[in-house]
Design a protein around this motif. Structure first.
Motif, short mmCIF file in Angstrom:
data_model
loop_
_atom_site.label_atom_id
_atom_site.label_comp_id
_atom_site.label_asym_id
_atom_site.label_seq_id
_atom_site.Cartn_x
_atom_site.Cartn_y
_atom_site.Cartn_z
N THR A 186 0.64 -0.92 0.12
CA THR A 186 0.18 0.20 0.12
C THR A 186 1.00 1.30 0.15
OG1 THR A 186 -1.43 -1.17 1.34
CG2 THR A 186 -1.65 1.28 1.65
N GLU A 187 2.12 1.45 0.81
CA GLU A 187 2.92 2.75 1.19
C GLU A 187 3.29 2.83 -0.35
OE1 GLU A 187 4.89 2.23 3.97
OE2 GLU A 187 3.23 2.61 6.33
N ALA A 188 3.91 1.85 -0.87
CA ALA A 188 4.88 1.26 -2.36
C ALA A 188 3.70 2.64 -3.29
CB ALA A 188 4.90 0.77 -2.76
N ALA A 189 2.45 2.38 -3.70
CA ALA A 189 1.23 2.57 -4.21
C ALA A 189 0.95 3.87 -3.80
CB ALA A 189 0.06 1.30 -4.42
N MET A 190 0.85 4.10 -2.89
CA MET A 190 0.77 5.25 -2.24
C MET A 190 1.61 7.10 -3.23
SD MET A 190 -2.36 5.30 -1.15
CE MET A 190 -3.13 6.89 -0.39
N ARG A 191 2.86 6.48 -2.62
CA ARG A 191 3.69 6.93 -2.44
C ARG A 191 4.20 7.29 -4.31
NH1 ARG A 191 6.38 3.72 1.07
NH2 ARG A 191 7.81 2.16 -0.56
#
Length: 371
Positions: A186-191
């Motif tokens: 999730t964090e990689a996608a949101m970044r």
């Protein structure tokens, strides 16, 4: 003991505000017809000598009309004379001609001062310069076109980490014991480091077998983002239609609409169930960043609105397309990449601070009542 605190309004030329060597709390600032009124609280020496001063005279309940081509709004959790001086110097360095200034909020925990100015500028480099100054002096600085300082007719909202203070898919993963694995995706996608569609499919596959009963329990526990209820209530009172455009799930967005938030429409991803549990599959079309923008544009068209009557609010990389669609694109507590790419951003306050960017002041907001 120290000197007794005094509170006075100073009448002085705007340029003279930058000449005091003292720093102290600011209550308000107005500037109109070449006349500035500055409300300060201070102890010890007077910040400005040879200047007329009187008791504090808080600004009127009606903001000034927006007539300039640009607005720059300072939102400070503890407004100070030093912050104002730095901002006035900054405008002079940019060759921005300040036309008027008024104060939209003079609460000590949230002072909002709006600068109207005239200039020929390129928006992106000007916005980036404002972001740099904001970091240096510890405030939010929001640059926008003057005509965008009005209540929108349509507002599109992301859900996860925007209207709610959580990423639902991450919360489901934590319960199933795969939280760290899914949170990292999730964090990689949101970044913006991973394609949202691919990351969404990977995360859904990991949630295969999650029970529908547990989903209902989680929906009841979702924490709302600070100011979400207040902002949506005020927009409804003002006649603005609102729509959730989420890469999350209709299951939770519909619950929020039904039980907790004044939202008119919902577009999100549908969960697929079999025998009371998630199948791990996705139902097309997936609501990604491009689809969010498309749905917001289609909603505006159906309402007969121009895009200049539309605003979008989000926080993640998949919100960037819709944030760049209408009159305003406000990133709320954004990821670093989003803060650099979103037209406007608010980092130090809740969602309801967006109301100041629509030209409202505290007295007007209070008249709209509580949700």
């Amino acid at each position: 003991m120290g000197d007794k605190t005094k509170a006075h309004e100073f009448h002085l030329p705007l340029a003279k505000i930058t000449q005091s060597a003292l720093n102290c709390p600011v209550r308000y600032l107005t500037f109109h017809n070449d006349h500035a009124r500055l409300g300060l609280e201070y102890s010890g020496a007077t910040p400005f000598s040879d200047t007329f001063h009187c008791d504090l005279n808080l600004p009127s309940s009606k903001p000034l009309m927006v007539q300039s081509p640009w607005c720059l709004t300072l939102l400070s959790p503890a407004a100070s004379l030093d912050q104002l001086q730095r901002l006035i110097h900054f405008c002079a360095e940019q060759n921005w001609c300040i036309d008027t200034i008024d104060t939209l909020s003079y609460r000590r925990e949230c002072t909002v001062i709006r600068f109207q100015f005239s200039a020929e500028l390129e928006f992106s480099p000007a916005r980036f310069a404002c972001l740099q100054l904001a970091e240096e002096i510890g405030v939010d600085l929001v640059l926008q076109e003057g005509p965008s300082q009005r209540v929108p007719a349509l507002a599109g909202f992301d859900m996860d980490s925007t209207l709610i203070d959580a990423e639902v898919i991450d919360e489901l993963a934590k319960i199933t014991g795969i939280g760290e694995q899914v949170v990292a995706i999730t964090e990689a996608a949101m970044r913006g480091e991973l394609d949202f569609r691919d990351s969404f499919k990977k995360r859904m596959a990991l949630l295969k077998g999650f029970s529908e009963q547990r989903l209902a329990e989680i929906a009841q526990q979702l924490p709302l983002k600070e100011g979400a209820q207040e902002l949506l209530h005020c927009l409804r009172e003002l006649g603005c239609k609102t729509v959730i455009l989420s890469g999350g799930f209709t299951y939770f967005a519909n619950f929020l609409q039904r039980e907790r938030l004044a939202v008119d429409w919902v577009h999100a991803n549908q969960l697929e169930f079999a025998e009371g549990a998630l199948t791990g599959e996705v139902i097309e079309p997936i609501v990604d960043g491009i689809r969010k923008r498309l749905l917001l544009a289609e909603t505006a068209k159906e309402m007969g609105l121009s895009l200049q009557q539309v605003v979008a609010i989000g926080d993640g990389a998949n919100d960037i397309p819709m944030l760049n669609l209408g009159a305003l694109g406000i990133a709320i507590h954004p990821k670093p990449k989003v803060r650099l790419e979103a037209p406007q951003s608010i980092t130090r306050f809740g969602l309801d601070a967006a109301l100041y960017l629509f030209g409202l002041n505290d007295q007007q907001i209070a008249k709209l009542g509580q949700p």
